[in-house]
Structures are given as structure tokens and as C-alpha cells.
Scaffold this active site. Sequence first.
Site, PDB file in Angstrom:
ATOM      1  N   CYS A 138       0.818  -1.209   0.000  1.00  0.00           N
ATOM      2  CA  CYS A 138       0.000   0.000   0.000  1.00  0.00           C
ATOM      3  C   CYS A 138       0.852   1.260   0.000  1.00  0.00           C
ATOM      4  O   CYS A 138       0.531   2.254  -0.654  1.00  0.00           O
ATOM      5  CB  CYS A 138      -0.936  -0.002   1.201  1.00  0.00           C
ATOM      6  SG  CYS A 138      -0.091  -0.190   2.801  1.00  0.00           S
ATOM      7  N   HIS A 277      -2.093   1.340   7.085  1.00  0.00           N
ATOM      8  CA  HIS A 277      -2.402   1.333   5.652  1.00  0.00           C
ATOM      9  C   HIS A 277      -2.104   2.686   5.023  1.00  0.00           C
ATOM     10  O   HIS A 277      -2.554   3.722   5.515  1.00  0.00           O
ATOM     11  CB  HIS A 277      -3.879   0.974   5.463  1.00  0.00           C
ATOM     12  CG  HIS A 277      -4.286   0.735   4.048  1.00  0.00           C
ATOM     13  ND1 HIS A 277      -3.579  -0.076   3.183  1.00  0.00           N
ATOM     14  CD2 HIS A 277      -5.345   1.211   3.327  1.00  0.00           C
ATOM     15  CE1 HIS A 277      -4.188  -0.104   2.007  1.00  0.00           C
ATOM     16  NE2 HIS A 277      -5.258   0.674   2.069  1.00  0.00           N
ATOM     17  N   ASN A 301      -7.907   4.559  -2.544  1.00  0.00           N
ATOM     18  CA  ASN A 301      -7.354   3.323  -2.012  1.00  0.00           C
ATOM     19  C   ASN A 301      -6.669   2.549  -3.142  1.00  0.00           C
ATOM     20  O   ASN A 301      -6.704   2.961  -4.302  1.00  0.00           O
ATOM     21  CB  ASN A 301      -8.465   2.490  -1.365  1.00  0.00           C
ATOM     22  CG  ASN A 301      -7.950   1.494  -0.352  1.00  0.00           C
ATOM     23  OD1 ASN A 301      -6.743   1.329  -0.165  1.00  0.00           O
ATOM     24  ND2 ASN A 301      -8.854   0.800   0.324  1.00  0.00           N
TER      25      ASN A 301
END
Length: 334
Positions: A138, A277, A301
Site C-alpha cells: 500500500c 495502511h 485506495n
Amino acid sequence: MKPSLFLTALCLGIASAAPKLDQNLDADWYKWKATHGRLYGMNEEGWRRAVWEKNMKMIELHNQEYSQGKHGFSMAMNAFGDMTNEEFRQVMNGFQNQKHKKGKVFHESLVLEVPKSVDWREKGYVTAVKNQGQCGSCWAFSATGALEGQMFRKTGKLVSLSEQNLVDCSRPQGNQGCNGGLMDNAFQYVKDNGGLDTEESYPYLGRETNSCTYKPECSAANDTGFVDIPQREKALMKAVATVGPISVAIDAGHSSFQFYKSGIYYDPDCSSKDLDHGVLVVGYGFEGTDSNSSKFWIVKNSWGPEWGWNGYVKMAKDQNNHCGISTAASYPTV
């Protein structure tokens, strides 16, 4: 993620007693498996089905409460449906929460007024939603997103940059490939390396190759360092409004986030300190006519466009740094 952790969780599930399954969900289960290409061994099928059913019923209960006005966001079944929350956190969330401030500091005092809403997608700063797959990378997607925006600001050209380049090559700066990393470490790599390849020339594989194959002639971006933003939402708002998309880290380890679909995400259990994240803030706004209520951050995202709000999530804004969105924000200088 360490494979042994996944295997342990899996073996514990297989070893448990055969779960009682709801036959009324047979058609939904078969459709979900087909949609997401799931094939299981005979011993694993029952366990995965039981996990999926538990998640499905949790989602249905939440959405019933959402329809009653008890929540501000809805949830939906998605590609993570057969994963326990523990597995989900181990596989998908790879931000290393150990930030060492080495960058310049954003001076918010130089910014006096900002718009009540901003969306850099409308200005051409943001590439399409990408998918990290089952790799804790991520941080790489957050970093490329911020760098893509700054390069567009500088050149007027939007070029998708290579996350695989960062996964394969930034270990000397402290990143750990699919086992996690930091966006600032990625920015430092680009500076040290003198460039970052395009996505087209160095495509994403969703795994570590143990070999860095950076090609200088394919580089489409560079940076001179990075700027760390003070840990306040007002400072983040000023940075987003005046700089462009900003790399941030959040607590994304809750089932409510795992299955988020739409609306303004707020979970009282979300931590402002335990971040796991890396994502990208591409703007902010508000719902309704009152700009002082129902405020949200627009967050890109890296779980594909099928997750959430077409790959994005609206996260509660000005709610005491909800999920830590302003705790570790930064951007590269170009």
C-alpha cells in the site's frame, strides 16, 4: 505478511469442527466464488464458506442499521469476503508505523484561506484506481499517487508510475517490499536513485522479485525530497488545497473498512495512532448545504475499483483526526 501466519490461521480453521452452513445462501456463495475466481480444496471449502457467511451476516446487520440512520456509511460483500479480519489485516495492510521525521516541514501559516471543497481528480492530477493484490505494498501505491500528482503539477502530463520499481528497489531506504514500508522511504529512494520508472515499463506483479530492474531511460519522475505535514487536520486541509494529492496513513484494520461501500466512513473504534495502511488524499468536501457538517476527505485506495466508492472512500473529516488521517501525512518535492 509472513506466510507462516497465514498458514497458522488457515490450519486452525481447518482443524475446527465442520461449520453449520446456511443452505439459503448457496446461490450467493457460488456466484461470489465465480465472480472472484475462488477454487478451494475439499477441506478448505467449508471453512471459507463459514467465514464468508459470517461476514455476509455482519454486513446485512450493519446495512439494516444504516437504513435506520444509525450509521453514516453502507457496507457490501467484496473480494475480501472469505477472509477473517485477522487475515485481512495481515495481507492487505502494509504501512510500517514507525515514522522517522527526516523531511522538511509544511508551513501552514503561509496559507491563509482555502476552498471549502477540493477534488484534484477534476484537475487531472490523479491516475485510475490500482490494485495492490495480496501484497502489503500500500505504501508504494500511496507514494506513486502523490508523485504522479506533483509531476502533473510540474509538467502538465499525467503518467502512471511504477509501484513494482519501489517494491523491488527501495529496501536500502528501509522498505520491506510486500511486507510493508513507508511513503517517505519511497520518496527518499526516488531522490537517491535519481528517478522512478513508468508503470508501463516496469509493470506491477503483486509480489517481490528479489531483483531490482530499474531502467534510467524509462524514468518519468524524480523528486528532491519530501515534506512532512504537522499532525493536524487543518494543516492537512491546507496542504491538500494548495499542493495536490497527499500521502497519508490510516487505521484500516476494521471489518467496517474491509467491507466499506459508500457514505462517510466513521468507526468509533478507529485509532489515530495505530496506523497500518497507506492511502492518498485527493480532496475534501461536505454533504448537504452546510459546509460545516458532514465533512469528508476523498481518499484513493489501492484495492481496485470494485472496492468501496469506485475504489475510493469518504473518510470523516474534522472528527478528532479520525483513523489517524493527519498523523503521518507527507508529499514529495519535485
